[in-house]
Design an enzyme around this catalytic site. Sequence first.
Site, PDB file in Angstrom:
ATOM      1  N   ASP A 426      33.621  26.178  50.656  1.00  0.00           N
ATOM      2  CA  ASP A 426      34.859  25.749  50.263  1.00  0.00           C
ATOM      3  C   ASP A 426      35.839  25.635  51.488  1.00  0.00           C
ATOM      4  O   ASP A 426      35.327  26.165  52.462  1.00  0.00           O
ATOM      5  CB  ASP A 426      35.375  27.148  49.331  1.00  0.00           C
ATOM      6  CG  ASP A 426      36.656  26.453  48.446  1.00  0.00           C
ATOM      7  OD1 ASP A 426      36.799  25.474  48.467  1.00  0.00           O
ATOM      8  OD2 ASP A 426      37.448  27.390  48.660  1.00  0.00           O
ATOM      9  N   LYS A 427      36.860  25.024  51.116  1.00  0.00           N
ATOM     10  CA  LYS A 427      37.950  24.840  52.177  1.00  0.00           C
ATOM     11  C   LYS A 427      39.109  25.670  52.277  1.00  0.00           C
ATOM     12  O   LYS A 427      39.089  26.593  53.239  1.00  0.00           O
ATOM     13  CB  LYS A 427      38.142  23.410  52.346  1.00  0.00           C
ATOM     14  CG  LYS A 427      39.079  23.099  53.549  1.00  0.00           C
ATOM     15  CD  LYS A 427      39.696  21.657  53.410  1.00  0.00           C
ATOM     16  CE  LYS A 427      40.994  21.466  52.484  1.00  0.00           C
ATOM     17  NZ  LYS A 427      42.051  22.351  52.817  1.00  0.00           N
ATOM     18  N   ASP A1026      36.188  31.661  48.073  1.00  0.00           N
ATOM     19  CA  ASP A1026      37.034  32.818  47.968  1.00  0.00           C
ATOM     20  C   ASP A1026      37.835  32.819  46.755  1.00  0.00           C
ATOM     21  O   ASP A1026      38.326  33.814  46.158  1.00  0.00           O
ATOM     22  CB  ASP A1026      38.213  32.834  49.030  1.00  0.00           C
ATOM     23  CG  ASP A1026      39.067  31.621  48.826  1.00  0.00           C
ATOM     24  OD1 ASP A1026      40.215  31.845  49.019  1.00  0.00           O
ATOM     25  OD2 ASP A1026      38.474  30.642  48.799  1.00  0.00           O
ATOM     26  N   ASN A1029      36.835  29.197  41.440  1.00  0.00           N
ATOM     27  CA  ASN A1029      36.301  27.935  41.396  1.00  0.00           C
ATOM     28  C   ASN A1029      35.158  27.938  42.213  1.00  0.00           C
ATOM     29  O   ASN A1029      34.147  26.900  42.216  1.00  0.00           O
ATOM     30  CB  ASN A1029      37.260  26.734  41.653  1.00  0.00           C
ATOM     31  CG  ASN A1029      37.749  26.898  43.254  1.00  0.00           C
ATOM     32  OD1 ASN A1029      37.799  27.967  43.431  1.00  0.00           O
ATOM     33  ND2 ASN A1029      38.152  25.938  43.987  1.00  0.00           N
TER      34      ASN A1029
END
Length: 1186
Positions: A426-427, A1026, A1029
């Site tokens: 994830d970003k 984190d 989603n």
Amino acid sequence: MSQGTAGGEGAPQVLPEGKERQRKRRRRKKKESKTRLVRSSLLLPEAETEKSRRTVLACNRLKTTKYTALSFLPKNLFEQFHRLANVYFVFIALLNFVPAVNAFQPELALAPVLFILAVTAIKDLWEDYSRYRSDKEINHMECLVYSRNEKKYISRYWKEVKVGDFVQLRCNEIIPADILLLSSSDPDGLCHIETANLDGETNLKQRQVVRKFLELDSEFDPLKFTSVIECEKPNNDLSRFRGYIIHKSGKKDGLFKENLLLRGCTIRNTEEVAGIVIYAGHETKALLNNNGPRYKRSKLERQMNADVLWCVLILLIMCLFSAIGHGLWVWQYGEKKKPIFDVPGPDGKYLSPVLASVYLFLTVIIVFQVLIPISLYVSIEIVKICQVYFIHQDKDLYDEETDSQLQCRALNITEDLGQVQFIFSDKTGTLTENKMVFRRCTVSGIEYSHDDNAKRLAMYQEPDSEEEEAAPKGGTLSQRDSICSHQSIKVIHRSQSTKTHRRTGSRAEAKRASILSKHTAFSSPMEKDITPDPRLLEKVNECAKHLEVMRNHEQPLSHLSPELCDIFDFFIALTICNTVVVTAPNQPRQKVRDRFLLKSPVKTIEDFIRRFTPSRLTSGSNSSSSSSLATSKSMHRFGLSVLSSTSTDSTLLKLEEKLAYSAQMNNNGYSSQQGRTAVGSAPEEGELRYEAESPDEAALVYAARAYSCSLVGRLSDQVSVELPHLGTLSFEVLHTLGFDSVRKRMSVVVRHPLTDEINVYTKGADSVVMDLLLPCSSDDPRGKHQKKIRSKTQNYLNLYAVDGLRTLCIAKRVLSKEEYGCWLKTHLEAESSLENREELLFQSALRIEKNLHLLGATGIEDRLQDGVPETIARLRKAGLQIWVLTGDKQETAVNIAYACKLLDHDEEIITLNAESPETCAVLLEQCLQCVESKFSNNTIDGATGNMTVGFTPLYPPSSSVLSSLGLVIDGRTLAYALEPMLEDKFLALAKRCRSVLCCRSTPLQKSMVVKLVRDKLKAMTLAIGDGANDVSMIQVADVGVGISGQEGMQAVMASDFAIPRFRHLEKLLLVHGHWCYSRLANMVLYFFYKNAMFVALLFWYQFYCGFSGSSMIDQWYLIFFNLFFSSLPQLITGVLDKDVPAEVLIAVPQLYKSGQNMEVLCTVGKSCCLAELSIWRCCFEGRSLL
């Protein structure tokens, strides 16, 4: 006969009624199977027949243990015998009790397998005892439960609480079960809970008393509760609760998740609440979501099982060869020529060659049993536990700022860390800090760059983890002129007591819970201290002065210039379009209240009429300070009685009359309630803390505060804002339309205190809000001006995205009272609906969030975590392919990808944007052709649809495909590419790229991408995230890693490993992953090789003893060879061996490729082949000696 005839004629009439009753009974049973009924436990005892009909409900006792004193031995043995190796060794040991085939002393043969079973049983017993102690501690926590006999709340243990009990909770107490909220000391019927123990989020969540009980003018009495609650069966969905409460009158009220207090959460900001237990014990949502450590089978273990099967095959071949050899040896002597050492049976007869071969086959199985390593599985478990222990002790994997360290939640896949080939990340919050900092904005088409704020961020350094800024932040410019003043005063901050967190399982968890509870989320000095832009600050002050003059002279707001109007509304929207709760640090987690008239929310049309009556509009604030809760509730009850006695048509007629009259009263643009705009004295700004549900909300509120537009109070139906020159304005909150991932926006409907207009303030993603704006006419000069503003704003949004900023659009709509009245009718129906409530509320929000007026846009910076670029660079050198899956827009994601070194400027970037599946198919095919044609620089224009494929080489392409290509794909194109017809082409293109960036991707798409790579390429995958989603992606991957960030603990709870920061992934994989794989692979290799060679020695000896199953080695050595003599060295090696120092593994990441290529593991297969060759060599040499 007449009676019989009559009876016969009457029978057909009775039969349909019986069938109808049966059908009703079946429908009732079917309905009851999907729902549960909850009644008060204080009611009089029921008849035995009624009790028998009721479903047995779970008690609140927590029991996570697996065994009891009586069931431990049989249950544990049953579980251990699920492992086929244990069954095999027990079978071998039992064979020794057969006199005809025994090779060793029977009792001695049992010793190894009993030792293995005992060691495993002791380990399981210790783990279960630890769970028992934890359960006992939680079960003996105390809470207040209402007693029918004593007619008051008395103290009871948690384990004694049952469904239907009434529980009273006070501030800072932990909720013992899932409780329906029926009473609150809060005048508005609110209760704030902190869910840190449930999901790690420290921001406050609001819960609401059930509507019917909010109207009570006296304290809630549990003895008078006679309603029946019908709700859904227990489930693990934390975001959903459906049901209704049936009152004695037959009226039903809907129940929703806002009415439910979940077990494990903590009461905050509320002195006292009470409710009825709906779910208890293991039926609570918290425990249904707690699955404990996850069990996975590692790749090494799967390969080892295959090797064991090969060893079994070799063992059978050797035994068969020995049996045939023994049969031939016995046959060659015949009946008369028997050797002197061949002893006949009890009947004086010798065994036939066939029967001797059968007996010998079973005997040599016992002799050659050493080929299967009996202690291998137990040794591997011991080694993995010790490896996890030493990984936990690594100080480099500890983060001092968050006081967290690595957690290993899956104990049996440590070696998989050394074989990862693909990383899916994830970003936001994973590569970035998830600390949203207001960076710049544009209002009314004018951009404000906030250069001073950019300089502050550039030179900013976080204070130490044990230090906290205590300097009060003022709202005036003089307090913010100096950047250095933000860090002038610091005080030492010490940890508080952890007594309120008794249910945490360890000191570390208790300490972390204490830190989480005393710190306000998203409130670091970097996020709070915004340096305003001088030009915008000057315009804000100018706007405030104009408003003050206009209010004093009772001039309408229309006299204000359009730009200043937009600036005023822009900062009002930043301040109130959120769910931020205001708290005071001197009284932690306590709400800051303004003194104003206590009102009920808009829940009926009659209520709406009453709020716009002339008496309402002319009322001041002086009379409000003495209002009591009973007065407020009686007014609300009166409004409900009006509604019940008035038809809908007459209500709407009255509404039109009142609205027309109200419009005449306010023709100057101001209402006469301006006298109450300064309501009480607001607290000093430095005394306020903001409890936000997301970092974006906090960043915008702090940005508005930097311009002296401060949020000073929030209640369920009012929000107070302090403005320069105007004092405190109180906006009446009529409705809050929360954010959801489909609409991608949130809105608040408020009544403006200056104009008495109904305004809708909306903030959301630019891709959504820009499509909801009011169409502009090109013929109208004002329309042309609006088009120009929108064009400029869109250009600034693109620039913000290129700079890597997260963008939000702010818009507004003014509703006429007729429009609001029409919308309110359908919205109230949606709110009170018991079926499809979410869908109806969604459609209701769509009806009001349209024809918006654009105010401006914001750019929020989410800074990269420390060490992210260096970590990604080293992981790529280690041969890992990194894919970033994010929900951000494409421009923002690409910029962040360059900043974190995911994409390099010397790479050729393939960008895939397609508008249809057909276009996507053509696009993928052409891209594959381009890649295969040695990177011909092409710009491909599709025949249909809008598609873009661009190669942007800044330098000549290199010869390696994997080292010079990057892929960027948006969410819509990704959805097309994941379809069965196109997924192979997409994967063929993606695996040729060194990095892949998926933008605007949904959680489902993330998991689909990971599953596609895992299943199609048979590659070892790791997913890291984190937030909630990212849970589906983490669960699908072979190795799931969660980051304990600011988005809660959902990802951590679903993961196999949890790390504090992304940079810790480097050492976890390159060092500990390499060591774990190398140690275990070498240990398995050693076990198989030593056993194969040892058995080869025994097999060789059979050529010299007539294949009689004899052994030249003492039976004690044979039995304990695997267990004692050759296990301990490998246990020590498997735990402590470091084939390469950590510094070298970090400096030379290419060493990680040995695990990816399974170089050590492949040697296991070679060892088996070598052992087999050795055996056949022994056979050959043995035959030559014969």
